[in-house]
Each structure stands twice: as C-alpha cells, then as structure tokens.
Write a protein that holds these residues in place. Sequence first.
Motif: not given
Length: 156
Positions: A32-34, A36-37, A40, A44, A47, A49, A51
């Motif tokens: 879930d990219l949302s 991960f965001e 913030e 980087e 962390r 991500f 898919p």
Amino acid sequence: TAIDAVDLLSIQKELETCLDNSPNVQLVIAGDLSVFEKFEGIPETRRLFLPPPSPEDIPYVLSQFDVLLIPLRDNPFNQAISDMLLLEAGVLRIPWLASPVQAYQEWGEGGLLVDKGGWCEAIAKLVNDENLRIELGRKGREKAEKREKEIMELFS
C-alpha cells in the motif's frame, strides 16, 4: 497480506519512535503506497516500498523482511483471519511480531504476540537479540513443517 492500512497506521507513532531509537532498522512496507507515504518523516534510505505481491511473489516479498510485523486491531474481521501469514513466515524462518488475534495465539511458534503499546519494545528486543531472532525463525519453521505433515496425513 491480511494487514490493511488502518491496522498498520494504528502503530505508526510507535514505529516512528522505534526507528528514531534504532538507526540500523529499515522499515519495509509491502502493498500500500499510501501507507508508505504516511512515513515520509523517515529518511528514504531507511524505508522501502514493495508493490502488492501476486500470490506467487509472496515468498520473495516476505524474504525482504528480517522481522515481520503484523499489527491488527481487535475487531471481528481480524479475529477471524487465518494463520496463513505465520505459516508463510515460518517456512522462510522469518520471526514475527503480531497482535494477539485468535489464530496467532493458537499458532504460537516463531514469534511474539504484542499488545497495543508494546510494539517498540518488542521490535527493540528482536533488533538487539540475533539469537532470539534465529530461535524464533527455527521454531516457526518447525511449526510450518508440522502443519505440512498434518495436512499430508489427512490426504494419505
């Protein structure tokens, strides 16, 4: 996986505190990219991500984790989930930290059950004790092999 965004975000502050206290820990979020965001504030470099995996990619995705975190809110849906994720982690000898839902309590091998508010302490325990991680991974693998044997006996 069985974890949805709300479940993971329910421990976000604890995870951020733990990451602040453990500079050698990297957060890996799969699916879930949302979510991960939402992290913030974590550099980087600390962390990653991945898919959403297809069923055949789950072993590869799980292999990217040194410790699998499975925070689940206490609700009827989560109380009814299966232990499949712990089985998959066990096959790969990945220790886990999970909420004490019924299936995970019954599985009982290969990781530690974590109550709300105890995630950072549990993560630190595994980060700081390689032997414990290895032992939990071994026990998880043994439990997975036992399950396989039980299933094979049912069909023989």
